[in-house]
Design a protein around this motif. Structure first.
Motif: not given
Ligand SMILES: Nc1nc2c(ncn2[C@@H]2O[C@H](COP(=O)(O)OP(=O)(O)O)[C@@H](O)[C@H]2O)c(=O)[nH]1
Lengths: 293, 640
Positions: A55, A82-84, A118, A125, A127, A141
């Motif tokens: 993440v 994954v990024y937030g 996140t 999120r 992906r 989630t």
């Protein structure tokens, strides 16, 4: 067994304990050298695989090269990336570079709040879809209950009394005064609903260990860490408006190791090039309690 | 190693002292090498020779006996304080007209470290010519026993401070006891504040005698006793002229004689299984058994046995990422293996070598433990015990004695309170493998989890028979002698599209167990599953014929269940969905079944209104009359 072997074995052991004990877990990857070493250790622990998501909290003020490097490695190493982000603050321009927030406020919004939401799955999120090579909104989630983080005890004071497995409550709060006992290689792996654990496999590493390991393992790092001929380099990476380079002509890993050993930086804290640490007295401790790293 | 020395670029300001230190380090390293004490992997590349050894030491003692002053002295006398710190603290004292204390140095450093936030173990660093020391200051107060243990468990050696004037106090003993429980063998006792007794030899010897006697009772052999005055700096870094009668070493010298912990490669091989990995991404078909080796050494080709299951195979390869393939590997390595014959093992088992000492496998143990929990350790409550990678439910069966760690007097009690040490009998929900303290310390240590918190720790001093010991011995032998086939469980599961499972249908006398068993079998069969139903009546006249003839069946219920289990085990090995029915199965029966068949393959279904026995069940169908519905429910629950 030399020092690096010892550190490596301990970290690998902790990563495997985490994987065995947590259903929904992830590893934070800031793209910096520490969390990249951590990522490498995961590949060691799982024999070339990384069986959980990585993440990244994207403030959108990261130096562009960092994001390129992130996506390149994600594809090359087949990472579940994954990024937030804090879309709201970015849309409304409540940031330091926009002149609408102080350093600390900006960090709280773009990092702390983005991270909290996140991890708990309240904000979207994104992906990576490896076939299409684009990021898509992630259908998972569920909150992450085990979060692996690359902090080191030597970075600064508040981190020197962390545990390897350190509980965080519902609000990401960390009760520094009442931490679980940790002995005989047994860690706190049970947690009440709504709480989660931060896992710190790099706790015993020093900045020098990290660089020596990068050299030994030949781990790819972002070129921002090296002097490109201007006599300047970054010692620690963050957002470009708030991270300053240090004077150094270290052009490669060997140079950096030499520089750290001969003491040029021995007495200067690594994060001194980061603005948010200075602004108020216990800056990092505050951010940290709030969940930043 | 010489390369490291000659090639390295020293700053121009290098001093004569630094060169001498360097040489001393090299000589010490060579000594280790020559006397064969260094382990084989000790490498002599540039990095290592440039860096000294590290050692974590913990300092403990009763409050006010002078721990902080000792640390302050150590830092000051080894010139390990940040520049100007000493002067700065002295200046602060002068301004506030307080007498200067070495302990203030530590407070000043701690404040810096913690920004005044918390009381926990603090770490300080100092150097001698041999090593970099990390000194862990473990809080002396009893409330912080938890932190003291966390700190001390990371240490390889300990300094224990006793005030010459006050003599041995409660915490001096308690801390000594904890060090021995934690397994810290290198302990140096500092008899401090000798200045207050006019550096009198008799008072030193009296404390030494008294404390030695105590340590002997808990099996600790102290490295030495040193008379010191931390305040005056006697025998810390110098040889004090004020105590000519003392001929031993000073504190710094003693620290340098401590040995860095050797990796226990000379003990029998033990590796708690952390996980079995099969990551198929990218066509990887390795099945890797991973773990960290606690003790011993192992090589490719060695025959290994897993406990408690008793399964046997041979090492095919030692797996690693981005490093050269190894032929053999030893204590301390976090590693992974592939096996020649595929066997089914899970996290929690301990991998051993067949030719070496066997660990114990049972569900009852006699232990010494310390309790840290906010709530006392009581009977009739289920906790969790973690030993190696095994985690099982545990109950306190009996408290044999609660020990006052400060005087070693045992008292009979019903429960164990916070910060007490006790000798107990524990009863586990399931048997596990472990060693005894006297054989292999590392695999004899466990922690107890209450709710979500680690609330105690202990060591096993003796294994004890449990209800199912008699079955287990037979199962171990069965697994030991099992003749494997070319086809393993995974291959069968792939072929039949399902894993092997045991579905045990039980209930009161007139519950429709058989009808339901048959209905379930029929439906699964029609869908092409490999399924078989067996009623208990089909077993007693054949498998149990000898028991029947001697009219022994009622008296040998356990043996009868054991035989059922063996039949089921064969069917499961064949990859079957195996359905059995029996009347009023109870918890004891299930214990026997679990001894022979892994838990995760067993599904117990109780049918009928009232659950009439104490058996824990996977599901309870209260109204089983609608067969179709019941079959559906079972299939949903079990996922078949
Ligand atoms: N006379 C004398 N006093 C000492 C000595 N060492 C420590 N003290 C005093 O004992 C008190 C407690 O010492 P401190 O180091 O704070 O104890 P701690 O609680 O074990 O850390 C302080 O007032 C010190 O000045 C010593 O060698 N001689």
């Amino acid at each position: 067994m030399n020092r690096l072997d010892k550190l490596e074995n301990k970290s690998v052991h902790i990563l495997r304990e985490t994987y065995a004990n947590f259903q929904n877990m992830c590893m934070l990857w800031s793209i910096g050298k520490d969390s990249t070493v951590l990522l490498w250790l995961a590949r060691k622990a799982f024999f070339g695989h990384v069986p959980f998501p990585l993440v990244h909290i994207d403030t959108h003020y990261k130096i562009p090269e960092m994001i390129e490097y992130r996506d390149r490695l994600a594809l090359e190493w087949n990472l579940d990336m994954v990024y937030g982000e804090n879309k709201d603050a970015l849309d409304k321009k409540i940031t330091f570079p926009d002149g609408n927030a102080t350093h600390i406020e900006c960090c709280r919004l773009l990092k702390t709040a983005a991270l909290r939401n996140t991890l708990n799955g309240e904000w979207p999120r994104y992906r990576m879809n490896h076939t299409k090579r684009v990021y898509e909104v992630d259908s998972n989630t569920e909150p992450y209950t085990g979060v692996i983080v690359g902090v080191r005890a030597d970075e600064e004071g508040s981190r020197s009394k962390e545990r390897y497995f350190s509980p965080r409550d519902r609000n990401n709060d960390w009760d520094v005064g009442d931490q679980p006992p940790e002995f005989w290689g047994q860690f706190k792996t049970d947690f009440a609903p709504g709480t989660h654990l931060r896992i710190h496999p790099l706790l015993d590493w020093t900045e020098l260990d990290v660089w020596e390991y990068i050299k030994r393992e030949n781990i790819p790092t972002v070129s921002l860490y090296y002097d490109q001929g201007q006599g300047k380099r970054y010692r620690s990476l963050g957002c470009y408006p708030c991270t300053f380079s240090v004077d150094s002509d270290a052009k490669n890993v060997d140079d950096i190791i030499r520089e750290l050993k001969t003491g040029k930086f021995a007495n200067i804290a690594e994060r001194s090039g980061r603005a948010q640490d200075k602004e108020d007295g216990g800056g990092l401790e505050e951010l940290r309690k709030g969940g930043y790293m | 190693m010489y390369d490291g020395f000659t090639k390295a670029k020293f700053p121009i300001s290098i001093t004569k002292d630094a060169i001498i230190n360097k040489l001393i380090t090299l000589i010490k390293i060579m000594k280790r090498k020559v006397f064969g004490m260094a382990n084989s992997e000790f490498s002599f590349n540039e990095q290592d020779s440039m860096r000294k050894q590290d050692m974590n030491i913990v300092i403990v003692g009763h409050v006010d006996h002078g721990k902080s002053t000792v640390i302050g002295r150590l830092l000051a006398d080894t010139h390990s304080l940040p520049e100007g710190k000493l002067e700065q603290v002295k200046e602060t004292c002068r301004r506030n007209s307080k007498p200067f204390e070495y302990a203030f140095l530590l407070d000043a450093l701690k404040d810096e470290q913690s920004q005044g936030i918390t009381i926990d173990t603090a770490r300080c660093f100092f150097k001698t010519e041999l090593r970099n020391y990390i000194i862990i200051d473990a809080p002396g107060h009893i409330e912080f026993l938890k932190n003291m243990i966390t700190g001390a468990s990371r240490a390889e050696a300990a300094l224990l401070v006793i005030d010459a004037n006050e003599g041995v106090q409660e915490n001096s003993r308690r801390h000594g006891y904890m060090l021995s429980m934690l397994g810290i063998k290198q302990v140096c006792v500092l008899v401090n504040k000798m200045d207050l007794t006019e550096y009198n030899e008799r008072s030193f010897r009296r404390i030494e005698r008294q404390y030695r006697r105590f340590l002997k009772r808990i099996d600790v052999e102290p490295t030495c006793f040193i008379p010191i005055s931390a305040m005056q700096g006697d025998n810390i870094a110098n040889h004090s002229k004020r105590m000519p009668w003392y001929e031993g070493m000073n504190v710094l010298k003693v620290l340098d004689t401590f040995e860095n912990e050797e990796l226990p490669e000379d003990k029998p091989f033990r590796m708690p299984v952390q996980d079995v990995y099969k990551f198929t991404k990218g066509g990887d078909n390795r099945r890797i058994i991973a773990g960290t080796i606690e003790t011993g050494r192992i090589s490719v080709g060695d025959e290994v046995v897993f406990y408690p299951s008793g399964k046997i195979t041979n090492i095919k390869s030692i797996e690693a990422f981005n490093s050269d393939a190894k032929e053999s590997i030893g204590a301390g390595w976090a590693c992974g293996f592939t096996m020649q014959k595929q066997i089914y093992v899970t996290r929690g088992e301990i991998m051993c070598l067949t030719k070496e000492l066997k660990p114990k496998t049972t569900g009852r143990m006699h232990v010494n433990l310390f309790w840290l929990g906010k709530n006392p350790l009581v009977k009739d409550k289920t906790y969790h015990l973690k030993l190696g990678t095994a985690k099982v439910g545990v109950q306190l069966e009996e408290v044999q004695s609660v020990m006052d760690a400060s005087n070693l007097v045992g008292k009979k009690r019903e429960q164990v309170e916070r910060n007490e040490v006790a000798e107990c009998i524990l009863s586990l929900d399931k048997h596990i493998a472990f060693d005894l303290m006297g054989d292999i310390a590392k695999t004899s240590r466990f922690v107890i989890v209450d709710d979500y918190e680690i609330s105690g720790g202990g060591i096993v001093i003796q294994d004890m028979q449990d209800e199912t010991s008699w079955v287990r011995d037979k199962v171990l032998m069965r697994n030991y002698k099992w003749i494997g086939s070319e086809i393993n469980a995974e291959m069968r599961a792939l072929k039949y599209n399902h894993k092997a499972k045991l579905i045990f249908i039980t209930g009161a006398k007139d519950s429709p167990r058989k009808v339901l068993g048959r209905a379930l079998e029929k439906e699964l069969f029609n869908e092409g599953k490999l399924v078989y139903y067996l009623g208990i009546g089909s077993v007693v006249y054949g498998v149990d014929a000898d028991l029947m003839e001697k009219k022994m069946l009622v008296h040998s219920r356990k043996e009868h269940i054991r035989r059922l289990t063996e039949v089921a085990h064969i069917m499961l090995d064949a990859g079957m969905l195996f359905i059995m029915s029996a009347r009023e199965l109870n918890a004891n029966d299930l214990d026997v079944i679990r001894t022979g068949i892994p838990d995760e393959k067993i599904f117990v279904i109780w049918i009928g209104e009232e659950k009439a026995t104490d058996i824990p069940v996977t599901m309870h169908i209260k109204d089983p009359l609608d067969m179709e519905e019941s079959v559906k429910l079972i299939r949903e629950q079990i996922g078949i």
